[in-house]
Design a protein around this motif. Structure first.
Motif, PDB file in Angstrom:
ATOM      1  N   LEU A   1       0.703   3.661  -8.380  1.00  0.00           N
ATOM      2  CA  LEU A   1       1.917   3.993  -7.635  1.00  0.00           C
ATOM      3  C   LEU A   1       3.131   3.342  -8.299  1.00  0.00           C
ATOM      4  CD1 LEU A   1       3.078   5.273  -5.008  1.00  0.00           C
ATOM      5  CD2 LEU A   1       2.662   3.073  -3.892  1.00  0.00           C
ATOM      6  N   ARG A   2       4.208   4.095  -8.463  1.00  0.00           N
ATOM      7  CA  ARG A   2       5.460   3.565  -8.994  1.00  0.00           C
ATOM      8  C   ARG A   2       6.584   3.915  -8.025  1.00  0.00           C
ATOM      9  NH1 ARG A   2       2.241   1.070 -10.802  1.00  0.00           N
ATOM     10  NH2 ARG A   2       1.675   0.685 -12.961  1.00  0.00           N
TER      11      ARG A   2
ATOM     12  N   MET B   1       8.452  -4.615  -7.545  1.00  0.00           N
ATOM     13  CA  MET B   1       7.411  -3.901  -6.800  1.00  0.00           C
ATOM     14  C   MET B   1       6.389  -3.280  -7.747  1.00  0.00           C
ATOM     15  SD  MET B   1       6.124  -2.847  -3.886  1.00  0.00           S
ATOM     16  CE  MET B   1       7.287  -2.725  -2.538  1.00  0.00           C
ATOM     17  N   ASP B   2       6.859  -2.632  -8.804  1.00  0.00           N
ATOM     18  CA  ASP B   2       5.946  -1.946  -9.719  1.00  0.00           C
ATOM     19  C   ASP B   2       5.061  -2.920 -10.491  1.00  0.00           C
ATOM     20  OD1 ASP B   2       7.019   0.371  -8.741  1.00  0.00           O
ATOM     21  OD2 ASP B   2       7.902   1.022 -10.640  1.00  0.00           O
TER      22      ASP B   2
ATOM     23  N   GLN C   1      11.072   2.851  -2.414  1.00  0.00           N
ATOM     24  CA  GLN C   1      10.121   3.874  -1.948  1.00  0.00           C
ATOM     25  C   GLN C   1       9.407   4.457  -3.143  1.00  0.00           C
ATOM     26  OE1 GLN C   1      13.525   4.288  -0.766  1.00  0.00           O
ATOM     27  NE2 GLN C   1      14.166   5.309  -2.616  1.00  0.00           N
ATOM     28  N   PRO C   2       8.252   5.085  -2.920  1.00  0.00           N
ATOM     29  CA  PRO C   2       7.503   5.655  -4.039  1.00  0.00           C
ATOM     30  C   PRO C   2       8.273   6.776  -4.725  1.00  0.00           C
ATOM     31  CG  PRO C   2       6.152   5.575  -2.065  1.00  0.00           C
ATOM     32  CD  PRO C   2       7.563   5.250  -1.648  1.00  0.00           C
ATOM     33  N   LEU C   3       8.107   6.867  -6.045  1.00  0.00           N
ATOM     34  CA  LEU C   3       8.583   8.021  -6.778  1.00  0.00           C
ATOM     35  C   LEU C   3       7.803   9.243  -6.302  1.00  0.00           C
ATOM     36  CD1 LEU C   3       8.795   6.646 -10.418  1.00  0.00           C
ATOM     37  CD2 LEU C   3      10.699   7.544  -9.080  1.00  0.00           C
TER      38      LEU C   3
ATOM     39  N   ASP D   1       0.828  -1.210   0.000  1.00  0.00           N
ATOM     40  CA  ASP D   1       0.000   0.000   0.000  1.00  0.00           C
ATOM     41  C   ASP D   1       0.860   1.257   0.000  1.00  0.00           C
ATOM     42  OD1 ASP D   1      -2.401  -1.436  -0.046  1.00  0.00           O
ATOM     43  OD2 ASP D   1      -2.440  -1.585   2.150  1.00  0.00           O
ATOM     44  N   ALA D   2       1.978   1.213   0.704  1.00  0.00           N
ATOM     45  CA  ALA D   2       2.884   2.367   0.769  1.00  0.00           C
ATOM     46  C   ALA D   2       3.908   2.359  -0.363  1.00  0.00           C
ATOM     47  CB  ALA D   2       3.602   2.388   2.116  1.00  0.00           C
TER      48      ALA D   2
END
Length: 181
Positions: A151-152, A140-141, A174-176, A104-105
């Motif tokens: 989310l990427r 992850m992506d 971590q998210p872009l 989710d994060a």
């Protein structure tokens, strides 16, 4: 050291000699051969340029692998990521341990023990496993996209066992900054 047979399925075509694991063609080469070639390319292109090329290629390859494996084995979510870490570990790159993951994060932390690069190159004082970095964001992506998330992420190696005072490698995802959709 206890020795064991490989835990991943390996098939060899008797006519062509092509090795296959999980329906994907594989190459089986000595560690020194691969790392000597890797090091020569890094010296020719410069580590930063080579790391960027490998990040993009690794990201794309991890995405493809996770997509195909999820389909083949009926996996989704964190199970895909854990399966990827298991298969990477079984192939001799090192032992990849997921210390934390939050889909989710869009975050993860992976510990690398027994790095093939560190075994071959020793304590160089540098982060030697930069080849792996794009793999974690690509995995992850792909998982996020399969869940319908826009989310990427981006991955970074924060330490290497090749550096003084470090016994393991650490990678974070971590998210872009502009990936929230």
């Amino acid at each position: 050291m206890t020795k064991m047979a490989p835990e991943l399925p390996i098939e060899v075509d008797s006519e062509t000699g092509v090795w296959t694991t999980d329906a994907l063609p594989m190459l089986y080469v000595p560690r020194h051969f691969f790392i000597n070639n890797h090091t020569a390319v890094a010296e020719a292109l410069g580590v930063d340029n080579y790391a960027e090329i490998l990040y993009r290629a690794g990201y794309k390859s991890a995405w493809h692998w996770c997509e195909k494996e999820a389909e083949l084995h009926g996996l989704e979510g964190v199970d895909v990521f854990e399966h990827y870490m298991k298969r990477l570990s079984q192939r001799g790159w090192g032992k990849f341990v997921t210390e934390a993951i939050d889909l989710d994060a869009g975050t993860a932390r992976v510990r690398l023990e027994h790095s093939a690069f560190v075994y071959q190159l020793g304590k160089t004082g540098h982060k030697e496993e930069y080849m792996f970095t794009g793999w974690f964001a690509g995995a992850m992506d792909q998982i996020l996209a399969a869940r319908g998330s826009a989310l990427r992420t981006v991955a970074e190696q924060t330490q290497s066992a090749a550096e003084p005072g470090c016994e393991v490698g650490i990678f974070t995802v971590q998210p872009l900054a502009d990936a929230q959709g």
